[in-house]
Enzyme design. Structure first.
Site, PDB file in Angstrom:
ATOM      1  N   GLU A 197      67.494  27.571  56.034  1.00 54.21           N
ATOM      2  CA  GLU A 197      65.969  27.646  55.729  1.00 54.21           C
ATOM      3  C   GLU A 197      65.558  28.006  57.169  1.00 54.21           C
ATOM      4  O   GLU A 197      64.313  27.282  57.551  1.00 54.21           O
ATOM      5  CB  GLU A 197      65.284  26.580  55.018  1.00 54.21           C
ATOM      6  CG  GLU A 197      65.772  26.116  53.930  1.00 54.21           C
ATOM      7  CD  GLU A 197      65.163  24.897  53.086  1.00 54.21           C
ATOM      8  OE1 GLU A 197      64.114  24.634  53.289  1.00 54.21           O
ATOM      9  OE2 GLU A 197      65.862  24.562  52.036  1.00 54.21           O
TER      10      GLU A 197
ATOM     11  N   GLU B  17      67.066  17.014  50.588  1.00 50.90           N
ATOM     12  CA  GLU B  17      66.140  16.082  51.121  1.00 50.90           C
ATOM     13  C   GLU B  17      66.250  14.599  50.647  1.00 50.90           C
ATOM     14  O   GLU B  17      65.219  13.888  50.287  1.00 50.90           O
ATOM     15  CB  GLU B  17      65.029  16.538  51.026  1.00 50.90           C
ATOM     16  CG  GLU B  17      64.627  17.827  51.541  1.00 50.90           C
ATOM     17  CD  GLU B  17      63.404  18.592  51.486  1.00 50.90           C
ATOM     18  OE1 GLU B  17      62.497  18.167  50.897  1.00 50.90           O
ATOM     19  OE2 GLU B  17      63.223  19.907  51.874  1.00 50.90           O
TER      20      GLU B  17
HETATM   21  O1  G3I Z   1      53.280  30.250  42.094  1.00 52.98           O
HETATM   22  C1  G3I Z   1      52.196  29.328  42.185  1.00 52.98           C
HETATM   23  C2  G3I Z   1      50.697  30.150  41.722  1.00 52.98           C
HETATM   24  O2  G3I Z   1      50.948  30.264  40.233  1.00 52.98           O
HETATM   25  C3  G3I Z   1      49.664  29.064  41.904  1.00 52.98           C
HETATM   26  O3  G3I Z   1      48.530  29.710  41.627  1.00 52.98           O
HETATM   27  C4  G3I Z   1      49.511  28.733  43.405  1.00 52.98           C
HETATM   28  C5  G3I Z   1      48.474  27.783  43.753  1.00 52.98           C
HETATM   29  O4  G3I Z   1      48.661  27.011  44.824  1.00 52.98           O
HETATM   30  O5  G3I Z   1      50.599  28.046  43.702  1.00 52.98           O
HETATM   31  C6  G3I Z   1      51.826  28.715  43.631  1.00 52.98           C
HETATM   32  O6  G3I Z   1      53.019  27.911  43.507  1.00 52.98           O
HETATM   33  C7  G3I Z   1      53.358  27.748  45.113  1.00 52.98           C
HETATM   34  C8  G3I Z   1      54.695  28.070  45.373  1.00 52.98           C
HETATM   35  O7  G3I Z   1      54.967  27.688  46.590  1.00 52.98           O
HETATM   36  C9  G3I Z   1      55.163  29.633  44.995  1.00 52.98           C
HETATM   37  O8  G3I Z   1      54.375  30.360  46.054  1.00 52.98           O
HETATM   38  C10 G3I Z   1      53.078  26.291  45.498  1.00 52.98           C
HETATM   39  O9  G3I Z   1      51.723  25.933  45.251  1.00 52.98           O
HETATM   40  C11 G3I Z   1      53.653  26.092  46.622  1.00 52.98           C
HETATM   41  O10 G3I Z   1      53.727  24.681  46.754  1.00 52.98           O
HETATM   42  C12 G3I Z   1      55.057  26.436  46.912  1.00 52.98           C
HETATM   43  O11 G3I Z   1      55.537  26.023  47.998  1.00 52.98           O
HETATM   44  C13 G3I Z   1      57.000  26.164  48.312  1.00 52.98           C
HETATM   45  C14 G3I Z   1      57.482  24.715  48.474  1.00 52.98           C
HETATM   46  O12 G3I Z   1      58.823  24.821  49.213  1.00 52.98           O
HETATM   47  C15 G3I Z   1      57.284  23.810  47.499  1.00 52.98           C
HETATM   48  O13 G3I Z   1      58.149  23.990  46.483  1.00 52.98           O
HETATM   49  C16 G3I Z   1      57.302  27.318  49.353  1.00 52.98           C
HETATM   50  O14 G3I Z   1      56.886  28.375  48.893  1.00 52.98           O
HETATM   51  C17 G3I Z   1      58.681  26.946  49.808  1.00 52.98           C
HETATM   52  O15 G3I Z   1      58.898  27.700  50.774  1.00 52.98           O
HETATM   53  C18 G3I Z   1      58.946  25.603  50.023  1.00 52.98           C
HETATM   54  O16 G3I Z   1      60.453  25.611  50.287  1.00 52.98           O
HETATM   55  C19 G3I Z   1      60.968  24.241  50.879  1.00 52.98           C
HETATM   56  C20 G3I Z   1      62.283  24.247  50.175  1.00 52.98           C
HETATM   57  O17 G3I Z   1      62.371  24.547  48.899  1.00 52.98           O
HETATM   58  C21 G3I Z   1      62.914  23.026  50.578  1.00 52.98           C
HETATM   59  N1  G3I Z   1      63.005  22.546  52.093  1.00 52.98           N
HETATM   60  C22 G3I Z   1      61.484  22.560  52.592  1.00 52.98           C
HETATM   61  C23 G3I Z   1      61.190  24.014  52.147  1.00 52.98           C
HETATM   62  C24 G3I Z   1      59.531  24.025  52.847  1.00 52.98           C
HETATM   63  O18 G3I Z   1      58.832  23.271  52.148  1.00 52.98           O
END
Ligand code: G3I
Length: 377
Positions: free
Chosen positions: A269, A164
């Site tokens: 994705e 990105e």
């Molecule tokens: O693991 C923590 C947990 O300990 C905590 O209590 C909780 C509270 O919000 O958050 C948890 O982490 C979350 C994590 O996913 C695991 O579930 C984060 O908040 C959340 O922001 C995170 O979101 C991920 C996002 O990327 C940001 O990294 C999504 O699951 C994931 O599907 C998404 O994937 C991205 C790709 O990597 C890149 N392209 C876009 C795609 C969608 O955003």
């Protein structure tokens, strides 16, 4: 005479047996799976969360093993998780994920090395919070990439090296990497990744790739890196699509354009939100009504919407199959609807229906069609 009769009975018996075996073979033909149906076209992959790669989500794991031949880590290899502090790495979940892939004979993709989001907060700044110098950032990128890629050398087929970095209009995202190193941070990342594992494939990955500005800029980026002798194996089109966007023709144009660089194309994705797009500029006079409008299917997806969703997903799949000469992998961004990031983005607490399997781990109608068609072929 008696002997002849016996021989005749034996021959007839053998023929009957052979016939019965053939019939039963036809009946017990193996149940089709996504990988049996699509495996000769491209890898069919799925993003795994840590409940799955640790084996806790047994229903999810069963689907992964049955239907997919490739996996990518949804979160556990991101910088924030794997390298939370400069002198501390946390490989526990990533190790578990890679082992899951190996134990189950799956092609493993690493996601992702350099990304402005989910970046460990220390990565681009000094102890006072100021941007580090170009030399320091280069060294940090190199250490990070050499350590992470080096750890899984020979075990991971390819890496999303940079994620990105380009905007829809073709300009560079104003990330800290760009602020400090300019455009050069991308070729540098590819160079370090190649040094760390010369056999690993290297990918540039991005969303909204159907925009002309982004398409042209990514084509230029890949061509420029290749002209410099850098390895770029594929362009990852994330494929987070919606009910009304993108236009399939625009998406197809990007597949063709990326393939023209000589790199492969990957749909990395794939998911499709069934929910209305969020108009952030809306004047929210009535919050309750607004929330209801944003989360219109809190129980289940109405048939009319489901039909539209499945038809459009099938159209995308047909497009991928049409271009399977240049598409080397199609990966769904999660196993079943309950796992999808779309339930929490761009609005928290919605119920979305974005993936190939529903919350009961059943294949969606367009997936069923795909599997059934393979039986009648
Ligand atoms: O693991 C923590 C947990 O300990 C905590 O209590 C909780 C509270 O919000 O958050 C948890 O982490 C979350 C994590 O996913 C695991 O579930 C984060 O908040 C959340 O922001 C995170 O979101 C991920 C996002 O990327 C940001 O990294 C999504 O699951 C994931 O599907 C998404 O994937 C991205 C790709 O990597 C890149 N392209 C876009 C795609 C969608 O955003």
């Amino acid at each position: 005479m008696k002997g002849k009769k016996l021989l005749l009975i034996m021959v007839a018996g053998a023929a009957l047996c052979a016939c019965a075996t053939r019939t039963s073979q036809a009946v017990v033909k193996e149940e089709p799976t996504l990988k049996s149906v699509l495996g000769d076209k491209f890898l069919i992959g799925v993003a795994m969360n840590t409940f799955q790669s640790s084996g806790r989500d047994t229903n999810g794991v069963n689907i992964v093993k049955k239907h997919f031949n490739a996996i990518v880590a949804e979160n556990c290899m991101k910088c924030q998780t794997i390298h939370p502090q400069e002198d501390r790495y946390n490989f526990r979940q990533a190790d578990e994920f890679v082992k899951f892939g190996e134990d189950n004979g799956l092609t493993v993709t690493g996601h992702c090395l350099i990304w402005h989001s989910q970046l460990a907060p220390w990565f681009c700044v000094d102890k006072d919070g100021n941007n580090v110098s170009p030399e320091v950032l280069k060294q940090r990128m190199k250490d990070h990439i050499m350590t992470v890629v080096g750890r899984y050398k020979g075990r991971i087929k390819g890496w999303d090296v940079v994620n990105e970095a380009i905007m829809e209009n073709g300009s560079y995202r104003n990330s800290k990497f760009y602020q400090i190193l300019g455009e050069e941070f991308i070729p540098l990342a590819f160079q370090y990744a190649h040094e760390a594992d010369p056999d690993a494939e290297l990918y540039y990955n991005d969303y909204n790739m159907h925009f002309k500005g982004k398409r042209d800029a990514v084509v230029k980026l890949v061509n420029d890196m290749k002209a410099r002798g850098l390895r770029v194996d594929a362009v990852g089109m994330q494929g987070h699509v919606g009910m009304n966007y993108p236009d399939l023709a625009d998406f197809e144009q990007s597949i063709v354009a990326f393939a023209s660089t000589g790199a492969k194309v990957m749909i990395t994705e794939w998911d499709m939100s069934a929910l209305p797009e969020v108009n952030r500029t809306a004047n929210i006079a009535d919050t309750v009504a607004f929330r209801k409008a944003l989360n219109p299917y809190p129980v289940s997806l109405p048939d009319s919407v489901s039909e539209k969703w499945n038809k459009r997903m099938a159209e995308f799949m047909n497009l991928f199959v049409k271009h399977s000469d240049v598409i080397s992998r199609v990966t769904a961004w999660g196993v079943s609807d309950g796992d999808s990031w779309k339930n929490g983005f761009p609005v928290r607490g919605r119920k979305d229906y974005a993936l190939l399997f529903d919350r009961d781990y059943q294949p969606k109608p367009f997936v069923k069609d795909l599997l059934e068609k393979s039986i009648t072929k």
